[in-house]
Design a protein around this motif. Structure first.
Motif, PDB file in Angstrom:
ATOM      1  N   SER A 161     -12.365   1.455  -6.809  1.00 50.62           N
ATOM      2  CA  SER A 161     -11.724   2.026  -5.633  1.00 50.62           C
ATOM      3  C   SER A 161     -10.639   1.113  -5.078  1.00 50.62           C
ATOM      4  N   HIS A 162     -10.583  -0.100  -5.558  1.00 52.81           N
ATOM      5  CA  HIS A 162      -9.575  -1.043  -5.082  1.00 52.81           C
ATOM      6  C   HIS A 162      -8.942  -1.748  -6.267  1.00 52.81           C
ATOM      7  N   LEU A 163      -7.702  -2.049  -6.135  1.00 52.58           N
ATOM      8  CA  LEU A 163      -6.983  -2.818  -7.137  1.00 52.58           C
ATOM      9  C   LEU A 163      -6.447  -4.063  -6.437  1.00 52.58           C
ATOM     10  N   VAL A 164      -6.929  -5.225  -6.859  1.00 54.42           N
ATOM     11  CA  VAL A 164      -6.543  -6.478  -6.220  1.00 54.42           C
ATOM     12  C   VAL A 164      -5.611  -7.238  -7.156  1.00 54.42           C
ATOM     13  N   VAL A 165      -4.454  -7.591  -6.649  1.00 55.38           N
ATOM     14  CA  VAL A 165      -3.494  -8.376  -7.420  1.00 55.38           C
ATOM     15  C   VAL A 165      -3.305  -9.698  -6.670  1.00 55.38           C
ATOM     16  N   PRO A 166      -3.765 -10.799  -7.268  1.00 49.87           N
ATOM     17  CA  PRO A 166      -3.613 -12.083  -6.582  1.00 49.87           C
ATOM     18  C   PRO A 166      -2.147 -12.514  -6.548  1.00 49.87           C
ATOM     19  N   LYS A 177       7.697  -8.280  -5.531  1.00 52.66           N
ATOM     20  CA  LYS A 177       8.053  -6.890  -5.821  1.00 52.66           C
ATOM     21  C   LYS A 177       7.672  -6.521  -7.244  1.00 52.66           C
ATOM     22  N   LYS A 178       7.885  -7.445  -8.178  1.00 51.50           N
ATOM     23  CA  LYS A 178       7.546  -7.197  -9.572  1.00 51.50           C
ATOM     24  C   LYS A 178       6.036  -6.990  -9.717  1.00 51.50           C
ATOM     25  N   LEU A 179       5.239  -7.835  -9.047  1.00 49.84           N
ATOM     26  CA  LEU A 179       3.788  -7.672  -9.090  1.00 49.84           C
ATOM     27  C   LEU A 179       3.357  -6.332  -8.496  1.00 49.84           C
ATOM     28  N   LYS A 180       4.016  -5.928  -7.413  1.00 48.66           N
ATOM     29  CA  LYS A 180       3.693  -4.634  -6.800  1.00 48.66           C
ATOM     30  C   LYS A 180       4.010  -3.490  -7.756  1.00 48.66           C
ATOM     31  N   ARG A 181       5.137  -3.610  -8.505  1.00 50.65           N
ATOM     32  CA  ARG A 181       5.486  -2.577  -9.489  1.00 50.65           C
ATOM     33  C   ARG A 181       4.428  -2.501 -10.588  1.00 50.65           C
ATOM     34  N   VAL A 182       3.981  -3.663 -11.060  1.00 47.93           N
ATOM     35  CA  VAL A 182       2.941  -3.689 -12.092  1.00 47.93           C
ATOM     36  C   VAL A 182       1.663  -3.039 -11.561  1.00 47.93           C
ATOM     37  N   ALA A 183       1.287  -3.359 -10.331  1.00 45.09           N
ATOM     38  CA  ALA A 183       0.087  -2.774  -9.731  1.00 45.09           C
ATOM     39  C   ALA A 183       0.238  -1.261  -9.598  1.00 45.09           C
ATOM     40  N   SER A 184       1.417  -0.798  -9.202  1.00 45.43           N
ATOM     41  CA  SER A 184       1.656   0.644  -9.085  1.00 45.43           C
ATOM     42  C   SER A 184       1.567   1.319 -10.441  1.00 45.43           C
ATOM     43  N   ASP A 185       2.138   0.697 -11.474  1.00 46.43           N
ATOM     44  CA  ASP A 185       2.063   1.258 -12.834  1.00 46.43           C
ATOM     45  C   ASP A 185       0.615   1.366 -13.290  1.00 46.43           C
ATOM     46  N   GLN A 187      -2.011   1.593 -11.379  1.00 44.99           N
ATOM     47  CA  GLN A 187      -2.656   2.609 -10.564  1.00 44.99           C
ATOM     48  C   GLN A 187      -2.315   4.007 -11.099  1.00 44.99           C
ATOM     49  N   LEU A 188      -1.060   4.246 -11.471  1.00 48.62           N
ATOM     50  CA  LEU A 188      -0.653   5.547 -12.031  1.00 48.62           C
ATOM     51  C   LEU A 188      -1.362   5.834 -13.352  1.00 48.62           C
ATOM     52  N   LEU A 190      -4.262   4.623 -14.346  1.00 50.37           N
ATOM     53  CA  LEU A 190      -5.664   4.885 -14.075  1.00 50.37           C
ATOM     54  C   LEU A 190      -5.848   6.298 -13.518  1.00 50.37           C
ATOM     55  N   ALA A 191      -4.931   6.707 -12.643  1.00 47.97           N
ATOM     56  CA  ALA A 191      -5.016   8.043 -12.058  1.00 47.97           C
ATOM     57  C   ALA A 191      -4.837   9.132 -13.113  1.00 47.97           C
ATOM     58  N   SER A 192      -4.065   8.817 -14.170  1.00 48.58           N
ATOM     59  CA  SER A 192      -3.841   9.820 -15.224  1.00 48.58           C
ATOM     60  C   SER A 192      -4.953   9.793 -16.273  1.00 48.58           C
ATOM     61  N   GLY A 193      -5.953   8.915 -16.104  1.00 51.77           N
ATOM     62  CA  GLY A 193      -7.086   8.912 -17.031  1.00 51.77           C
ATOM     63  C   GLY A 193      -7.055   7.819 -18.067  1.00 51.77           C
ATOM     64  N   GLU A 194      -5.998   7.015 -18.116  1.00 55.59           N
ATOM     65  CA  GLU A 194      -5.970   5.914 -19.077  1.00 55.59           C
ATOM     66  C   GLU A 194      -6.955   4.843 -18.649  1.00 55.59           C
TER      67      GLU A 194
END
Length: 195
Positions: A161-166, A177-185, A187-188, A190-194
């Motif tokens: 339920s949580h994604l933690v990026v140190p 910003k780059k780390l946030k993009r990686v976290a968003s990717d 999250q997407l 995981l949401a699509s089932g991968e």
């Protein structure tokens, strides 16, 4: 003047492993290092004794390590760190451990030399052998496939339920910003089932 001669045994060889003589005092120290529950005692090695067998194996490894890697040196600081770890495992301070060992008759020079030999073996194994070990994803999968108890564990699924990026202190805004993009990717995906 009396011309009487007397002799005193200072130490005696109790074991020879690959041309390396082990004295009674060295053997007593090696027994403690092999099994810290054993008291320091000058005893004769017994054939078939598991502690003696382990000591023989350790000495053989040490002799071989010195032969294949004579350039490897173990610093005093590593020996001291090992003594500190021994004390910590025994729930005592290093000075308390040393005092206890010395009160039992342990020669600290022999103890430090024995620890140095064990650290040498660990270092050489780490440098020479671990480097040559290559485990592929296919090897891991084959290992899991051949063990039903592990296969069942790999079938378990978890829902995060949580994604933690140190984020380390001092990172630039661009790096964050780059780390946030990686976290968003992630999250997407995981949401699509991968997974």
């Amino acid at each position: 003047w009396s011309s009487q001669l007397f002799s005193q045994t200072i130490d005696e060889v109790v074991l020879v492993v690959d041309d390396q003589a082990i004295t009674a005092r060295e053997y007593a120290v090696l027994r403690i290092l092999t099994n810290q529950d054993l008291p320091y005692a000058l005893v004769t090695p017994e054939v078939g004794d598991p502690v003696t067998d382990r000591i023989i194996d350790d000495v053989l490894l040490s002799v071989h390590a010195r032969r294949i890697a004579p350039e490897v040196q173990i610093p005093d600081s590593a020996v001291t760190a090992s003594l500190l770890n021994m004390a910590k495992r025994g729930n005592v301070t290093a000075p308390q451990l040393i005092a206890k060992l010395e009160s039992q008759g342990v020669d600290m020079q022999i103890l430090r030399a024995s620890i140095r030999q064990r650290l040498l073996v660990q270092e050489v194994l780490g440098q020479r052998i671990a480097r040559s070990i290559q485990v592929t994803d296919a090897d891991i999968q084959a290992y899991i496939n051949n063990r039903p108890e592990l296969r069942a564990q790999t079938q378990k699924k978890f829902r995060a339920s949580h994604l933690v990026v140190p984020i380390e202190d001092g990172l630039s805004k661009t790096a964050i910003k780059k780390l946030k993009r990686v976290a968003s990717d992630v999250q997407l995906k995981l949401a699509s089932g991968e997974s």
